[in-house]
Design an enzyme around this catalytic site. Structure first.
Site, PDB file in Angstrom:
ATOM      1  N   GLU A   1      55.163   3.248  34.225  1.00 31.78           N
ATOM      2  CA  GLU A   1      54.128   3.526  35.245  1.00 31.78           C
ATOM      3  C   GLU A   1      53.244   1.890  34.738  1.00 31.78           C
ATOM      4  OE1 GLU A   1      53.541   8.136  35.992  1.00 31.78           O
ATOM      5  OE2 GLU A   1      52.431   7.164  35.027  1.00 31.78           O
TER       6      GLU A   1
ATOM      7  N   CYS B   1      47.821  -2.505  36.057  1.00 34.25           N
ATOM      8  CA  CYS B   1      47.491  -2.736  34.616  1.00 34.25           C
ATOM      9  C   CYS B   1      49.129  -1.920  34.584  1.00 34.25           C
ATOM     10  CB  CYS B   1      47.192  -0.875  34.872  1.00 34.25           C
ATOM     11  SG  CYS B   1      46.756  -0.107  33.424  1.00 34.25           S
TER      12      CYS B   1
ATOM     13  N   CYS C   1      55.249   5.686  23.268  1.00 32.28           N
ATOM     14  CA  CYS C   1      54.872   4.917  23.069  1.00 32.28           C
ATOM     15  C   CYS C   1      54.545   5.956  21.811  1.00 32.28           C
ATOM     16  CB  CYS C   1      52.896   5.041  22.909  1.00 32.28           C
ATOM     17  SG  CYS C   1      52.128   4.276  21.613  1.00 32.28           S
TER      18      CYS C   1
ATOM     19  N   CYS D   1      47.644   8.307  19.602  1.00 35.79           N
ATOM     20  CA  CYS D   1      46.646   9.101  19.729  1.00 35.79           C
ATOM     21  C   CYS D   1      45.723  10.223  20.441  1.00 35.79           C
ATOM     22  CB  CYS D   1      45.838   7.623  20.698  1.00 35.79           C
ATOM     23  SG  CYS D   1      46.290   6.839  19.666  1.00 35.79           S
TER      24      CYS D   1
ATOM     25  N   CYS E   1      45.188  10.666  23.913  1.00 37.06           N
ATOM     26  CA  CYS E   1      46.522  10.199  24.977  1.00 37.06           C
ATOM     27  C   CYS E   1      47.664  10.915  25.287  1.00 37.06           C
ATOM     28  CB  CYS E   1      46.562   8.699  24.169  1.00 37.06           C
ATOM     29  SG  CYS E   1      47.664   7.341  25.617  1.00 37.06           S
TER      30      CYS E   1
ATOM     31  N   SER F   1      45.275  -4.596  25.750  1.00 37.06           N
ATOM     32  CA  SER F   1      44.276  -3.832  24.653  1.00 37.06           C
ATOM     33  C   SER F   1      45.658  -3.416  23.355  1.00 37.06           C
ATOM     34  CB  SER F   1      44.438  -2.621  25.431  1.00 37.06           C
ATOM     35  OG  SER F   1      43.435  -1.612  24.883  1.00 37.06           O
TER      36      SER F   1
ATOM     37  N   SER G   1      41.283  -0.833  21.302  1.00 37.27           N
ATOM     38  CA  SER G   1      40.390   0.609  21.499  1.00 37.27           C
ATOM     39  C   SER G   1      40.021   1.224  19.660  1.00 37.27           C
ATOM     40  CB  SER G   1      41.689   1.988  21.611  1.00 37.27           C
ATOM     41  OG  SER G   1      42.743   1.013  23.010  1.00 37.27           O
ATOM     42  N   PHE G   2      38.518   1.193  20.537  1.00 36.27           N
ATOM     43  CA  PHE G   2      37.430   1.651  18.951  1.00 36.27           C
ATOM     44  C   PHE G   2      37.548   3.229  18.454  1.00 36.27           C
ATOM     45  CE2 PHE G   2      34.013   0.588  16.285  1.00 36.27           C
ATOM     46  CZ  PHE G   2      35.304  -0.089  15.510  1.00 36.27           C
TER      47      PHE G   2
ATOM     48  N   CYS H   1      44.094   5.845  33.049  1.00 38.18           N
ATOM     49  CA  CYS H   1      43.566   4.934  31.578  1.00 38.18           C
ATOM     50  C   CYS H   1      44.124   6.812  31.125  1.00 38.18           C
ATOM     51  CB  CYS H   1      42.324   5.091  30.740  1.00 38.18           C
ATOM     52  SG  CYS H   1      41.802   3.090  31.289  1.00 38.18           S
TER      53      CYS H   1
HETATM   54  N1  SAH Z   1      48.078   1.308  23.660  1.00 36.61           N
HETATM   55  C1  SAH Z   1      46.846   0.841  23.907  1.00 36.61           C
HETATM   56  C2  SAH Z   1      47.089   0.499  24.981  1.00 36.61           C
HETATM   57  C3  SAH Z   1      47.497   1.240  26.306  1.00 36.61           C
HETATM   58  S1  SAH Z   1      46.131   2.194  26.217  1.00 36.61           S
HETATM   59  C4  SAH Z   1      45.866   1.098  23.339  1.00 36.61           C
HETATM   60  O1  SAH Z   1      45.909   2.171  22.235  1.00 36.61           O
HETATM   61  O2  SAH Z   1      44.887   0.669  23.781  1.00 36.61           O
HETATM   62  C5  SAH Z   1      44.463   1.779  28.030  1.00 36.61           C
HETATM   63  C6  SAH Z   1      43.409   2.607  27.116  1.00 36.61           C
HETATM   64  O3  SAH Z   1      43.163   3.759  27.591  1.00 36.61           O
HETATM   65  C7  SAH Z   1      43.070   2.895  25.703  1.00 36.61           C
HETATM   66  O4  SAH Z   1      41.833   2.079  25.326  1.00 36.61           O
HETATM   67  C8  SAH Z   1      42.820   3.876  25.555  1.00 36.61           C
HETATM   68  O5  SAH Z   1      42.732   4.355  24.136  1.00 36.61           O
HETATM   69  C9  SAH Z   1      42.641   4.472  26.409  1.00 36.61           C
HETATM   70  N2  SAH Z   1      43.114   5.995  27.389  1.00 36.61           N
HETATM   71  C10 SAH Z   1      43.889   6.544  26.445  1.00 36.61           C
HETATM   72  N3  SAH Z   1      43.810   8.356  26.502  1.00 36.61           N
HETATM   73  C11 SAH Z   1      43.072   8.151  27.423  1.00 36.61           C
HETATM   74  C12 SAH Z   1      42.337   9.528  28.686  1.00 36.61           C
HETATM   75  N4  SAH Z   1      43.059  10.092  28.538  1.00 36.61           N
HETATM   76  N5  SAH Z   1      41.084   9.222  28.578  1.00 36.61           N
HETATM   77  C13 SAH Z   1      40.685   7.823  28.798  1.00 36.61           C
HETATM   78  N6  SAH Z   1      40.795   6.357  28.020  1.00 36.61           N
HETATM   79  C14 SAH Z   1      42.233   7.128  27.060  1.00 36.61           C
HETATM   80 FE1  SF4 Z   2      49.567   4.733  22.672  1.00 32.27          FE
HETATM   81 FE2  SF4 Z   2      47.560   3.109  22.984  1.00 32.27          FE
HETATM   82 FE3  SF4 Z   2      47.899   6.255  24.058  1.00 32.27          FE
HETATM   83 FE4  SF4 Z   2      47.555   5.355  21.470  1.00 32.27          FE
HETATM   84  S1  SF4 Z   2      46.331   5.077  22.786  1.00 32.27           S
HETATM   85  S2  SF4 Z   2      49.119   6.044  22.160  1.00 32.27           S
HETATM   86  S3  SF4 Z   2      48.430   2.999  20.914  1.00 32.27           S
HETATM   87  S4  SF4 Z   2      49.349   4.158  24.644  1.00 32.27           S
END
Ligand code: SAH
Ligand code: SF4
Length: 399
Positions: free
Chosen positions: A118, A131, A138, A142, A145, A229, A251-252, A371
């Site tokens: 996407e 984006c 992935c 996480c 996510c 990111s 992504s802290f 996101c």
């Molecule tokens: N894999 C990379 C980039 C893609 S995610 C990363 O993790 O940084 C882009 C951002 O969206 C990241 O900060 C991720 O942690 C955040 N994200 C993922 N799932 C989310 C959710 N359900 N709600 C809000 N932010 C989310």
């Molecule tokens: Fe992958 Fe980023 Fe999602 Fe974590 S937040 S599972 S690194 S896409």
């Protein structure tokens, strides 16, 4: 909450070289300048002319958005024929496009092999952000996510990554018109690598695609308008500064290793301290301003005042901005979004410590474009079939 114990934290996917294109023709999209120059020579371009031909082609492909060699009017007809015989200019395909009430566009994009990713276009007042995805799914998991729950993973090629920028320009009708006055307003002005995938687990292709996107003779997006990111792939952070030089977001999401281990399992490999040490070096190495700390607000998990205070202590000395992301819920998600009051109180503490702390407005929620909600439609369908099977008492539920 599901424990992410089985999370692979090393790269375990490779990019399958894709040259099987139509009748063995090589796709010019995604080649670096040097790769394209060599390809032109290989196809019979005299070596002395190769650099000039490369420049001409590059402009046609990346400045004008031309896909047909016959439209390349500054090339002699026999040379156009030679190019057409050896090459093609091919983008991934838009399978579907959804437009949100707020103008956000979500594209479902089909890449080689029938996989899907996407791409999301987010119009704002002063800019338009695309984006893009770097992987199908992935390998990281996480726990908040949606993409991380997708089973299928493969790296995108450089063509498939820069191709997302090009197909968005197609859809926005934004290629320049030959002869028309230069239009300085750009619908697509920024790129964020925040779609599906961990960009630093696909480093070379992401780098090549971003170099093409930044190239001044083509798409010409400045490196300050590109943000990558990462979840924290520490060994690749210095390389990102040196070889790409774009802005960095991280992504802290947590202020103790105990919580971050659960939310972002890569933390078990490179913990907060290791990550911060790499981040401290980034602005100097990339000659850029500040790092964006992304922080997803999860009710009762990472959103207390104590967390906010720990956060500002941790990032002390790093030029930073803290982007607070209200959690975007997805079906079956194990978390809840923090309340608006909680998010504001958190933002306030960060702000008072001297850091910008914008709260990200979720965009395109009605089309699941926010996101962390991205997941290919096929995967979604697969999941719901498994859910249906489970509900019907058929087997243990493979999803
Ligand atoms: N894999 C990379 C980039 C893609 S995610 C990363 O993790 O940084 C882009 C951002 O969206 C990241 O900060 C991720 O942690 C955040 N994200 C993922 N799932 C989310 C959710 N359900 N709600 C809000 N932010 C989310
Ligand atoms: Fe992958 Fe980023 Fe999602 Fe974590 S937040 S599972 S690194 S896409």
């Amino acid at each position: 909450m599901t424990e992410a114990h089985a999370a692979p934290i090393t790269q375990d996917v490779l990019t399958i070289p894709r040259r099987e294109a139509a009748e063995g023709k090589r796709n010019l999209v995604g080649l670096t300048r040097e790769q394209m120059r060599l390809a032109l020579i290989e196809a019979g371009t005299p070596e002395k002319q190769a650099k000039m031909r490369l420049n001409q082609l590059w402009q046609w492909v990346y400045h004008w958005g031309v896909r047909d060699f016959d439209a390349m009017t500054n090339l002699a007809k026999p040379y156009r024929a030679l190019l057409a015989e050896h090459f093609e200019i091919r983008l991934p395909e838009i399978v579907s496009r959804q437009v949100s009430e707020d103008g956000t566009r979500k594209y479902l994009v089909r890449i080689n092999g029938g996989h899907e990713v996407e791409t999301v276009y987010i119009p704002e007042e002063d800019r338009g952000t695309l984006c893009i995805s770097s992987q199908v799914g992935c390998t990281l998991t996480c726990s908040f996510c949606h993409t991380g729950t997708q089973k299928l993973v493969r790296n995108l090629t450089a063509a498939e990554i820069v191709g997302q920028v090009m197909l968005a320009r197609d859809d926005l009708g934004e290629w320049p018109e030959p002869g028309a006055p230069k239009d300085e307003t750009r619908l697509l002005s920024n790129v964020v690598l925040m779609g599906m995938g961990e960009p630093l687990y696909n480093f070379d292709n992401v780098r090549d695609a971003m170099k093409i996107t930044m190239d001044g003779e083509g798409l010409a997006l400045s490196r300050r308008r590109i943000t990558l990111s990462t979840s924290g792939v520490v060994p690749e952070i210095a390389r990102t500064a040196e070889e790409i030089g774009c802005l960095l977001a991280v992504s802290f999401h947590a202020t103790t290793d105990e919580v971050r281990d659960r939310l972002v399992p890569i933390n078990k490999r490179w913990n907060i301290e290791t990550l911060l040490a790499a981040l401290k070096e980034y602005p100097r190495l990339s000659n850029s301003e500040r790092i964006t700390f992304e922080y997803v607000m999860l009710d009762g998990v990472n959103d207390s005042d104590a967390d906010a205070r720990r956060l500002v202590k941790l990032i002390e000395g790093i030029p930073a901005k803290v982007n607070l992301i209200p959690f975007n819920e997805w079906p079956g998600a194990p978390y809840k979004r923090s309340s608006n009051n909680r998010i504001r109180a958190f933002a306030d503490i960060v702000h008072k410590a001297g850091y910008a702390s914008p709260i990200r407005t979720p965009r395109g929620e009605d089309i699941m474009a926010a996101c962390g909600q991205l997941k290919s439609a096929t995967e979604r369908a697969r999941k719901s079939r498994a859910e249906i099977a489970r509900e019907a008492g058929m087997g243990s539920g493979a999803a």
